[in-house]
Write a protein that holds these residues in place. Structure first.
Motif, PDB file in Angstrom:
ATOM      1  N   LYS A  53      39.408  24.542  -8.364  1.00  0.00           N
ATOM      2  CA  LYS A  53      38.802  25.019  -7.121  1.00  0.00           C
ATOM      3  C   LYS A  53      39.877  25.644  -6.262  1.00  0.00           C
ATOM      4  O   LYS A  53      41.057  25.311  -6.399  1.00  0.00           O
ATOM      5  N   VAL A  54      39.470  26.564  -5.407  1.00  0.00           N
ATOM      6  CA  VAL A  54      40.392  27.239  -4.495  1.00  0.00           C
ATOM      7  C   VAL A  54      39.803  27.157  -3.089  1.00  0.00           C
ATOM      8  O   VAL A  54      38.652  27.535  -2.869  1.00  0.00           O
ATOM      9  N   VAL A  55      40.613  26.667  -2.156  1.00  0.00           N
ATOM     10  CA  VAL A  55      40.199  26.572  -0.757  1.00  0.00           C
ATOM     11  C   VAL A  55      41.192  27.371   0.066  1.00  0.00           C
ATOM     12  O   VAL A  55      42.403  27.270  -0.119  1.00  0.00           O
ATOM     13  N   SER A  56      40.667  28.190   0.972  1.00  0.00           N
ATOM     14  CA  SER A  56      41.532  28.979   1.845  1.00  0.00           C
ATOM     15  C   SER A  56      40.880  29.109   3.218  1.00  0.00           C
ATOM     16  O   SER A  56      39.694  28.824   3.392  1.00  0.00           O
ATOM     17  N   VAL A  57      41.687  29.552   4.177  1.00  0.00           N
ATOM     18  CA  VAL A  57      41.221  29.744   5.544  1.00  0.00           C
ATOM     19  C   VAL A  57      41.493  31.187   5.925  1.00  0.00           C
ATOM     20  O   VAL A  57      42.640  31.644   5.865  1.00  0.00           O
ATOM     21  N   ARG A  58      40.453  31.914   6.282  1.00  0.00           N
ATOM     22  CA  ARG A  58      40.589  33.302   6.726  1.00  0.00           C
ATOM     23  C   ARG A  58      40.570  33.295   8.245  1.00  0.00           C
ATOM     24  O   ARG A  58      39.686  32.697   8.863  1.00  0.00           O
ATOM     25  N   TYR A  59      41.564  33.974   8.861  1.00  0.00           N
ATOM     26  CA  TYR A  59      41.687  33.902  10.314  1.00  0.00           C
ATOM     27  C   TYR A  59      42.107  35.232  10.924  1.00  0.00           C
ATOM     28  O   TYR A  59      42.632  36.107  10.237  1.00  0.00           O
ATOM     29  N   THR A  60      41.846  35.344  12.223  1.00  0.00           N
ATOM     30  CA  THR A  60      42.195  36.551  12.971  1.00  0.00           C
ATOM     31  C   THR A  60      42.622  36.181  14.384  1.00  0.00           C
ATOM     32  O   THR A  60      42.176  35.160  14.926  1.00  0.00           O
ATOM     33  N   LEU A  61      43.468  37.015  14.942  1.00  0.00           N
ATOM     34  CA  LEU A  61      43.878  36.872  16.341  1.00  0.00           C
ATOM     35  C   LEU A  61      43.423  38.076  17.162  1.00  0.00           C
ATOM     36  O   LEU A  61      43.748  38.176  18.337  1.00  0.00           O
ATOM     37  N   ASN A  62      42.666  39.013  16.524  1.00  0.00           N
ATOM     38  CA  ASN A  62      42.275  40.231  17.237  1.00  0.00           C
ATOM     39  C   ASN A  62      40.810  40.596  17.013  1.00  0.00           C
ATOM     40  O   ASN A  62      40.475  41.771  16.883  1.00  0.00           O
ATOM     41  N   GLY A  63      39.946  39.597  16.967  1.00  0.00           N
ATOM     42  CA  GLY A  63      38.514  39.860  16.846  1.00  0.00           C
ATOM     43  C   GLY A  63      38.113  40.504  15.527  1.00  0.00           C
ATOM     44  O   GLY A  63      37.179  41.282  15.478  1.00  0.00           O
ATOM     45  N   TRP A  64      38.815  40.198  14.452  1.00  0.00           N
ATOM     46  CA  TRP A  64      38.551  40.674  13.094  1.00  0.00           C
ATOM     47  C   TRP A  64      38.895  42.152  12.887  1.00  0.00           C
ATOM     48  O   TRP A  64      38.501  42.740  11.897  1.00  0.00           O
ATOM     49  N   ALA A  65      39.672  42.765  13.797  1.00  0.00           N
ATOM     50  CA  ALA A  65      40.191  44.105  13.522  1.00  0.00           C
ATOM     51  C   ALA A  65      41.123  44.025  12.304  1.00  0.00           C
ATOM     52  O   ALA A  65      41.210  44.962  11.518  1.00  0.00           O
ATOM     53  N   SER A  66      41.795  42.893  12.165  1.00  0.00           N
ATOM     54  CA  SER A  66      42.571  42.595  10.965  1.00  0.00           C
ATOM     55  C   SER A  66      42.493  41.079  10.778  1.00  0.00           C
ATOM     56  O   SER A  66      42.137  40.351  11.703  1.00  0.00           O
ATOM     57  N   LEU A 104      41.989  32.687  18.656  1.00  0.00           N
ATOM     58  CA  LEU A 104      42.087  32.542  17.208  1.00  0.00           C
ATOM     59  C   LEU A 104      40.698  32.200  16.693  1.00  0.00           C
ATOM     60  O   LEU A 104      40.032  31.322  17.229  1.00  0.00           O
ATOM     61  N   GLU A 105      40.250  32.923  15.665  1.00  0.00           N
ATOM     62  CA  GLU A 105      38.991  32.614  15.002  1.00  0.00           C
ATOM     63  C   GLU A 105      39.292  32.391  13.534  1.00  0.00           C
ATOM     64  O   GLU A 105      40.136  33.081  12.954  1.00  0.00           O
ATOM     65  N   PHE A 106      38.579  31.440  12.920  1.00  0.00           N
ATOM     66  CA  PHE A 106      38.762  31.252  11.486  1.00  0.00           C
ATOM     67  C   PHE A 106      37.497  30.696  10.846  1.00  0.00           C
ATOM     68  O   PHE A 106      36.598  30.191  11.510  1.00  0.00           O
ATOM     69  N   ALA A 107      37.451  30.853   9.519  1.00  0.00           N
ATOM     70  CA  ALA A 107      36.386  30.308   8.686  1.00  0.00           C
ATOM     71  C   ALA A 107      37.034  29.809   7.399  1.00  0.00           C
ATOM     72  O   ALA A 107      38.092  30.297   6.990  1.00  0.00           O
ATOM     73  N   LYS A 124      29.251  30.835  13.979  1.00  0.00           N
ATOM     74  CA  LYS A 124      29.974  31.128  15.221  1.00  0.00           C
ATOM     75  C   LYS A 124      31.485  31.247  15.004  1.00  0.00           C
ATOM     76  O   LYS A 124      32.204  31.555  15.944  1.00  0.00           O
ATOM     77  N   ASN A 125      31.973  30.965  13.807  1.00  0.00           N
ATOM     78  CA  ASN A 125      33.390  30.849  13.495  1.00  0.00           C
ATOM     79  C   ASN A 125      34.005  29.724  14.324  1.00  0.00           C
ATOM     80  O   ASN A 125      33.482  29.354  15.376  1.00  0.00           O
ATOM     81  N   TYR A 126      35.076  29.182  13.825  1.00  0.00           N
ATOM     82  CA  TYR A 126      35.844  28.206  14.593  1.00  0.00           C
ATOM     83  C   TYR A 126      36.755  29.007  15.501  1.00  0.00           C
ATOM     84  O   TYR A 126      37.474  29.884  15.046  1.00  0.00           O
ATOM     85  N   ARG A 127      36.706  28.732  16.796  1.00  0.00           N
ATOM     86  CA  ARG A 127      37.458  29.514  17.774  1.00  0.00           C
ATOM     87  C   ARG A 127      38.362  28.607  18.611  1.00  0.00           C
ATOM     88  O   ARG A 127      37.950  27.528  19.009  1.00  0.00           O
ATOM     89  N   LEU A 128      39.567  29.094  18.842  1.00  0.00           N
ATOM     90  CA  LEU A 128      40.511  28.415  19.732  1.00  0.00           C
ATOM     91  C   LEU A 128      41.045  29.460  20.692  1.00  0.00           C
ATOM     92  O   LEU A 128      41.257  30.608  20.302  1.00  0.00           O
ATOM     93  N   ARG A 129      41.269  29.093  21.932  1.00  0.00           N
ATOM     94  CA  ARG A 129      41.810  30.048  22.898  1.00  0.00           C
ATOM     95  C   ARG A 129      43.166  29.578  23.384  1.00  0.00           C
ATOM     96  O   ARG A 129      43.433  28.372  23.480  1.00  0.00           O
ATOM     97  N   GLY A 130      44.017  30.553  23.677  1.00  0.00           N
ATOM     98  CA  GLY A 130      45.329  30.245  24.220  1.00  0.00           C
ATOM     99  C   GLY A 130      45.184  29.786  25.652  1.00  0.00           C
ATOM    100  O   GLY A 130      44.444  30.366  26.433  1.00  0.00           O
TER     101      GLY A 130
END
Length: 153
Positions: A53-66, A104-107, A124-130
């Motif tokens: 199995k493979v588990v990973s976390v995809r995340y962004t700091l710019n609203g999924w622009a990257s 920060l958003e991640f799934a 809703k994605n997992y979201r954290l704010r600075g």
């Protein structure tokens, strides 16, 4: 002090009632997260459907622009329930998360036996704010001689 990432969701979903049932139903669930100076550390619980199995976390700091993806690693020994496995991850955020306006958003992605399952916090994605850390409050100024003995002659 550097900003702190504040979760906009309960940071310990694994401690909530019905967590084991949600893992069985959805195959993958975030167990907990913790912001650290090195990044965001967390654990994921997956239903043990196959050995590989493979588990990973995809995340962004710019609203999924990257986005970026961080691999999670298996954590032995497995949970005592015998039907799930635990994986740990660290999102190395570095200077990019140093701004107080950062979100920060991640799934979480779980790939097993030719299938792919996601935990994106019910869409809703997992979201954290600075948030700026508040420096410790300084007490009233002290007289440098206040601890000295007073001598009377």
């Amino acid at each position: 002090p550097p900003p702190l990432l504040e979760p906009l969701f309960p940071p310990q979903p694994g401690a909530s009632p019905g967590f084991a049932e949600r893992v069985r139903q959805h195959k993958v669930r975030l167990e907990w997260v913790r912001a650290e100076p090195s990044g965001l550390r967390g654990a994921v619980r997956v239903l043990n459907l196959a050995y590989e199995k493979v588990v990973s976390v995809r995340y962004t700091l710019n609203g999924w622009a990257s986005c970026a993806e961080a691999a999670a690693t298996y954590q032995p020994p497995g949970p005592a329930d015998g039907i799930t496995d635990r994986f740990a991850f660290l999102l190395p955020l570095g200077a990019a998360a140093a701004a107080t306006e950062t979100t920060l958003e991640f799934a979480v992605r779980y790939r097993v036996a030719g299938a792919e399952y996601w935990d994106n916090n019910e869409g809703k994605n997992y979201r954290l704010r600075g948030r700026q850390r508040v420096p410790p409050a300084a007490g009233p100024p002290q007289d440098p001689d206040s601890s000295a003995w007073i001598h009377f002659i």
